[in-house]
Scaffold this motif. Structure first.
Motif, PDB file in Angstrom:
ATOM      1  N   SER A 296       1.214  -1.121  -0.282  1.00 33.56           N
ATOM      2  CA  SER A 296       0.520   0.099  -0.438  1.00 33.56           C
ATOM      3  C   SER A 296       1.133   1.316  -0.013  1.00 33.56           C
ATOM      4  CB  SER A 296      -0.597   0.153   1.113  1.00 33.56           C
ATOM      5  OG  SER A 296      -0.282  -0.479   2.276  1.00 33.56           O
ATOM      6  N   LYS A 297       2.102   1.347  -0.065  1.00 35.12           N
ATOM      7  CA  LYS A 297       3.017   2.431  -0.116  1.00 35.12           C
ATOM      8  C   LYS A 297       4.174   2.157  -0.222  1.00 35.12           C
ATOM      9  CE  LYS A 297       4.573   1.237   4.196  1.00 35.12           C
ATOM     10  NZ  LYS A 297       6.078   0.326   4.090  1.00 35.12           N
ATOM     11  N   ILE A 298       4.824   3.451  -0.838  1.00 33.86           N
ATOM     12  CA  ILE A 298       6.139   3.025  -1.104  1.00 33.86           C
ATOM     13  C   ILE A 298       7.404   4.110  -0.434  1.00 33.86           C
ATOM     14  CG2 ILE A 298       8.361   3.800  -2.614  1.00 33.86           C
ATOM     15  CD1 ILE A 298       6.210   3.601  -4.924  1.00 33.86           C
ATOM     16  N   ASP A 299       8.063   3.700   0.749  1.00 29.07           N
ATOM     17  CA  ASP A 299       8.568   4.635   1.907  1.00 29.07           C
ATOM     18  C   ASP A 299      10.457   5.299   1.071  1.00 29.07           C
ATOM     19  OD1 ASP A 299       6.966   3.753   4.212  1.00 29.07           O
ATOM     20  OD2 ASP A 299       8.409   2.198   3.549  1.00 29.07           O
ATOM     21  N   ALA A 300      10.654   5.083   0.095  1.00 28.82           N
ATOM     22  CA  ALA A 300      11.565   5.720  -0.438  1.00 28.82           C
ATOM     23  C   ALA A 300      11.959   5.373  -1.915  1.00 28.82           C
ATOM     24  CB  ALA A 300      12.359   6.154   0.501  1.00 28.82           C
ATOM     25  N   LEU A 301      11.925   6.341  -2.678  1.00 24.65           N
ATOM     26  CA  LEU A 301      12.894   5.708  -4.336  1.00 24.65           C
ATOM     27  C   LEU A 301      14.162   6.183  -4.313  1.00 24.65           C
ATOM     28  CD1 LEU A 301      12.247   5.227  -6.813  1.00 24.65           C
ATOM     29  CD2 LEU A 301      11.121   7.432  -7.527  1.00 24.65           C
ATOM     30  N   ILE A 302      15.065   5.383  -4.796  1.00 28.07           N
ATOM     31  CA  ILE A 302      16.562   5.673  -5.133  1.00 28.07           C
ATOM     32  C   ILE A 302      16.370   4.920  -6.903  1.00 28.07           C
ATOM     33  CG2 ILE A 302      18.525   4.407  -5.008  1.00 28.07           C
ATOM     34  CD1 ILE A 302      17.672   3.056  -2.062  1.00 28.07           C
ATOM     35  N   LEU A 303      17.610   6.530  -7.426  1.00 23.39           N
ATOM     36  CA  LEU A 303      16.948   6.292  -8.441  1.00 23.39           C
ATOM     37  C   LEU A 303      18.557   5.709  -9.099  1.00 23.39           C
ATOM     38  CD1 LEU A 303      15.920   9.298  -9.922  1.00 23.39           C
ATOM     39  CD2 LEU A 303      14.668   7.229 -10.000  1.00 23.39           C
ATOM     40  N   THR A 304      18.849   4.775 -10.115  1.00 21.13           N
ATOM     41  CA  THR A 304      20.492   4.456 -10.981  1.00 21.13           C
ATOM     42  C   THR A 304      20.986   5.032 -11.288  1.00 21.13           C
ATOM     43  OG1 THR A 304      19.866   2.830 -11.775  1.00 21.13           O
ATOM     44  CG2 THR A 304      19.844   1.763  -9.794  1.00 21.13           C
ATOM     45  N   HIS A 305      20.571   5.441 -12.540  1.00 18.92           N
ATOM     46  CA  HIS A 305      20.967   6.331 -13.335  1.00 18.92           C
ATOM     47  C   HIS A 305      20.131   7.605 -14.855  1.00 18.92           C
ATOM     48  CE1 HIS A 305      19.891   3.376 -15.728  1.00 18.92           C
ATOM     49  NE2 HIS A 305      20.121   3.627 -16.714  1.00 18.92           N
ATOM     50  N   PRO A 306      20.190   8.164 -14.993  1.00 15.84           N
ATOM     51  CA  PRO A 306      19.512   9.193 -16.136  1.00 15.84           C
ATOM     52  C   PRO A 306      18.972   9.049 -16.781  1.00 15.84           C
ATOM     53  CG  PRO A 306      21.490  10.443 -16.140  1.00 15.84           C
ATOM     54  CD  PRO A 306      21.453   9.295 -15.125  1.00 15.84           C
ATOM     55  N   HIS A 307      18.046   6.972 -17.244  1.00  7.32           N
ATOM     56  CA  HIS A 307      18.053   6.651 -18.652  1.00  7.32           C
ATOM     57  C   HIS A 307      16.569   6.637 -18.363  1.00  7.32           C
ATOM     58  CE1 HIS A 307      21.827   5.001 -20.234  1.00  7.32           C
ATOM     59  NE2 HIS A 307      21.766   6.512 -20.304  1.00  7.32           N
ATOM     60  N   ALA A 308      15.792   6.626 -19.488  1.00 10.39           N
ATOM     61  CA  ALA A 308      14.067   6.158 -19.504  1.00 10.39           C
ATOM     62  C   ALA A 308      13.819   5.959 -18.570  1.00 10.39           C
ATOM     63  CB  ALA A 308      13.345   6.744 -20.867  1.00 10.39           C
ATOM     64  N   ASP A 309      14.541   4.293 -19.055  1.00  7.75           N
ATOM     65  CA  ASP A 309      13.952   2.871 -18.307  1.00  7.75           C
ATOM     66  C   ASP A 309      14.579   3.156 -16.367  1.00  7.75           C
ATOM     67  OD1 ASP A 309      16.442   2.785 -17.994  1.00  7.75           O
ATOM     68  OD2 ASP A 309      16.244   0.735 -19.471  1.00  7.75           O
ATOM     69  N   ALA A 310      14.642   3.955 -16.488  1.00  3.60           N
ATOM     70  CA  ALA A 310      15.173   4.370 -15.001  1.00  3.60           C
ATOM     71  C   ALA A 310      14.721   5.445 -13.901  1.00  3.60           C
ATOM     72  CB  ALA A 310      16.903   4.086 -14.669  1.00  3.60           C
ATOM     73  N   TYR A 311      13.661   5.983 -14.580  1.00  6.41           N
ATOM     74  CA  TYR A 311      13.643   7.487 -13.717  1.00  6.41           C
ATOM     75  C   TYR A 311      12.082   8.103 -14.700  1.00  6.41           C
ATOM     76  CZ  TYR A 311      15.152  11.460 -17.101  1.00  6.41           C
ATOM     77  OH  TYR A 311      15.249  11.785 -18.419  1.00  6.41           O
ATOM     78  N   LEU A 312      11.857   7.727 -15.961  1.00  5.13           N
ATOM     79  CA  LEU A 312      10.710   8.617 -16.355  1.00  5.13           C
ATOM     80  C   LEU A 312       9.529   8.204 -16.184  1.00  5.13           C
ATOM     81  CD1 LEU A 312      11.210  10.206 -19.432  1.00  5.13           C
ATOM     82  CD2 LEU A 312      10.213   8.190 -20.593  1.00  5.13           C
ATOM     83  N   GLY A 313       9.131   7.093 -15.216  1.00  7.17           N
ATOM     84  CA  GLY A 313       8.212   6.252 -14.407  1.00  7.17           C
ATOM     85  C   GLY A 313       7.688   8.564 -13.419  1.00  7.17           C
ATOM     86  N   LEU A 314       8.769   9.113 -12.796  1.00 11.96           N
ATOM     87  CA  LEU A 314       8.452   9.505 -11.403  1.00 11.96           C
ATOM     88  C   LEU A 314       7.622  10.618 -11.791  1.00 11.96           C
ATOM     89  CD1 LEU A 314      11.685  11.081 -11.455  1.00 11.96           C
ATOM     90  CD2 LEU A 314      11.308   9.967  -9.581  1.00 11.96           C
ATOM     91  N   ASP A 315       6.610  11.133 -12.950  1.00  7.19           N
ATOM     92  CA  ASP A 315       5.427  11.541 -13.198  1.00  7.19           C
ATOM     93  C   ASP A 315       4.294  10.332 -12.618  1.00  7.19           C
ATOM     94  OD1 ASP A 315       3.841  14.017 -14.275  1.00  7.19           O
ATOM     95  OD2 ASP A 315       2.711  11.882 -14.580  1.00  7.19           O
ATOM     96  N   ASP A 316       4.742   9.271 -12.665  1.00  5.69           N
ATOM     97  CA  ASP A 316       3.042   9.095 -12.040  1.00  5.69           C
ATOM     98  C   ASP A 316       3.161   7.743 -10.801  1.00  5.69           C
ATOM     99  OD1 ASP A 316       2.040   7.761 -14.703  1.00  5.69           O
ATOM    100  OD2 ASP A 316       3.332   6.356 -15.194  1.00  5.69           O
ATOM    101  N   VAL A 317       4.681   8.004 -10.455  1.00  8.45           N
ATOM    102  CA  VAL A 317       4.577   8.155  -8.297  1.00  8.45           C
ATOM    103  C   VAL A 317       3.631   9.680  -7.908  1.00  8.45           C
ATOM    104  CG1 VAL A 317       6.542   8.256  -6.760  1.00  8.45           C
ATOM    105  CG2 VAL A 317       7.255   7.623  -9.045  1.00  8.45           C
ATOM    106  N   ARG A 318       3.135  10.221  -8.273  1.00  9.84           N
ATOM    107  CA  ARG A 318       2.058  11.055  -7.948  1.00  9.84           C
ATOM    108  C   ARG A 318       1.321  10.103  -7.118  1.00  9.84           C
ATOM    109  NH1 ARG A 318      -0.845  13.873 -12.447  1.00  9.84           N
ATOM    110  NH2 ARG A 318      -2.484  11.991 -13.886  1.00  9.84           N
ATOM    111  N   GLU A 319       0.657   8.854  -7.022  1.00  7.19           N
ATOM    112  CA  GLU A 319      -0.659   8.327  -7.085  1.00  7.19           C
ATOM    113  C   GLU A 319      -0.015   8.048  -5.407  1.00  7.19           C
ATOM    114  OE1 GLU A 319      -4.157   6.289  -8.717  1.00  7.19           O
ATOM    115  OE2 GLU A 319      -2.127   5.802 -10.308  1.00  7.19           O
ATOM    116  N   TRP A 320       1.562   7.579  -5.073  1.00 10.54           N
ATOM    117  CA  TRP A 320       1.681   7.575  -4.162  1.00 10.54           C
ATOM    118  C   TRP A 320       2.240   8.276  -3.258  1.00 10.54           C
ATOM    119  CZ3 TRP A 320       1.762   4.980  -8.539  1.00 10.54           C
ATOM    120  CH2 TRP A 320       1.406   3.219  -8.152  1.00 10.54           C
TER     121      TRP A 320
END
Length: 324
Positions: A98-122
């Motif tokens: 039911s939750k995400i407590d923290a997010l860690i990003l490995t690198h700035p490629h689309a397959d690693a961070y392009l879902g950031l906009d969708d994190v809003r529901e959490w």
């Protein structure tokens, strides 16, 4: 045979025990994912793996690499790529998260961070701490200026609430009580990626070059019980990703007790390649204990495995990595 403190579980709907530490593979595929659209465009579909991947429950259906670490009832996510929303919903429903407590990003490629906009529901009830390497933040902020500064949001203003935190290669940092050591590895032309050690688990989702200095540091930092590592193709070399053969070599170097491959393309059939790996291990007792991961796979671990840290002091790494 799996070590006694590692258990790979293929449960149906299974609510996690809050006190049970585990690793959940949110995504185990490549940037493109499997099935490939180009394979499905052909009639009839000739690709065996992509044909299987469209079937419900297929372990050949793979989305962008991502890992959830359950530690002391905290859910720590590594990466949220292009397929984040669909892949995390699958994990959330299977394990009743039911939750995400923290997010860690490995690198700035689309397959690693392009879902950031969708994190809003959490993030509707509280901001989400996001950890990014100092040198990567500027590129991410250019892609999502309204997530770096919510005053730049347009329309309804319904955007993710993110609290940005920066980490530096070679300096351990703590996320929700979990101590993490970041390493820098090569990931293609003019590109690098962070790998992470948490306890005796080593995560290298995107790698095609292991610098000698990084290799030495990983070995010095202690044993590796679980290695999660990139493998785009079984043997074919790639300009930005390891092959499975190259990653098996890494597993030997680190003497990993268990290896899970991620980042696989449609050149991997889950059942066939795992069968080949089991045969290789049976024929050669020195062969690392390896298997392909799959989306939603849960691996039970121990708190001790996640909390191990060497007792010797860390050496300053600014000279090795050229970072301040």
């Amino acid at each position: 045979m799996e070590a006694p403190w590692i258990s790979s579980r293929d449960d149906d709907d299974h609510e996690l025990d809050p006190n049970e530490p585990c690793l959940i593979f949110v995504g185990a595929g490549s940037s493109t994912g499997t099935p490939r659209a180009t394979c499905l465009m052909k009639h009839p579909v000739a690709c065996k793996v992509c044909s299987d991947a469209i079937k419900p429950g297929s372990k050949n259906r793979r989305k962008n690499p991502s890992l959830l670490v359950r530690y002391r009832n905290k859910d720590i996510l590594i990466d949220c790529g292009k397929t984040f929303r669909d892949s995390f919903l699958a994990v959330m429903l299977k394990y009743k998260l039911s939750k995400i407590d923290a997010l860690i990003l490995t690198h700035p490629h689309a397959d690693a961070y392009l879902g950031l906009d969708d994190v809003r529901e959490w993030t509707e009830t509280k901001p989400l701490p996001v950890y990014v390497r100092d040198a990567d933040y500027a590129q991410i902020a250019r892609t999502f200026p309204y997530l770096a500064n919510r005053d730049k949001a347009t329309g309804s203003g319904y955007v993710a609430q993110l609290n940005w935190n920066h980490y530096s290669t070679g300096s351990p940092f703590v996320v929700e009580g979990l101590r993490i050591m970041p390493y820098l590895v090569g990931h293609g032309k003019n590109s690098v990626c962070s790998g992470f050690r948490f306890g005796r688990v080593l995560y290298l989702s995107d790698i095609n070059d292991m610098p000698e200095d990084t290799k030495i540091l990983i070995i010095r930092d202690g044993p590796v019980d679980i290695l999660i590592v990139d493998a785009l193709h079984p043997k074919e070399k790639n300009s930005s990703h390891n092959s499975m053969s190259e990653s098996i070599t890494l597993a030997r170097i680190f003497q990993a007790k268990k290896v899970y491959f991620v980042g696989m393309s449609h050149t991997f059939d889950y059942e066939e390649v795992n069968s080949e790996l089991r045969a290789a291990m049976k024929a050669d007792p020195t062969h690392p204990d390896c298997q392909l991961a799959y989306d939603t796979l849960k691996v039970s671990v121990t708190h001790d495995m996640l909390e191990y840290a060497r007792t010797e002091p860390y050496h300053p790494l600014s000279e090795l990595y050229g970072e301040s």
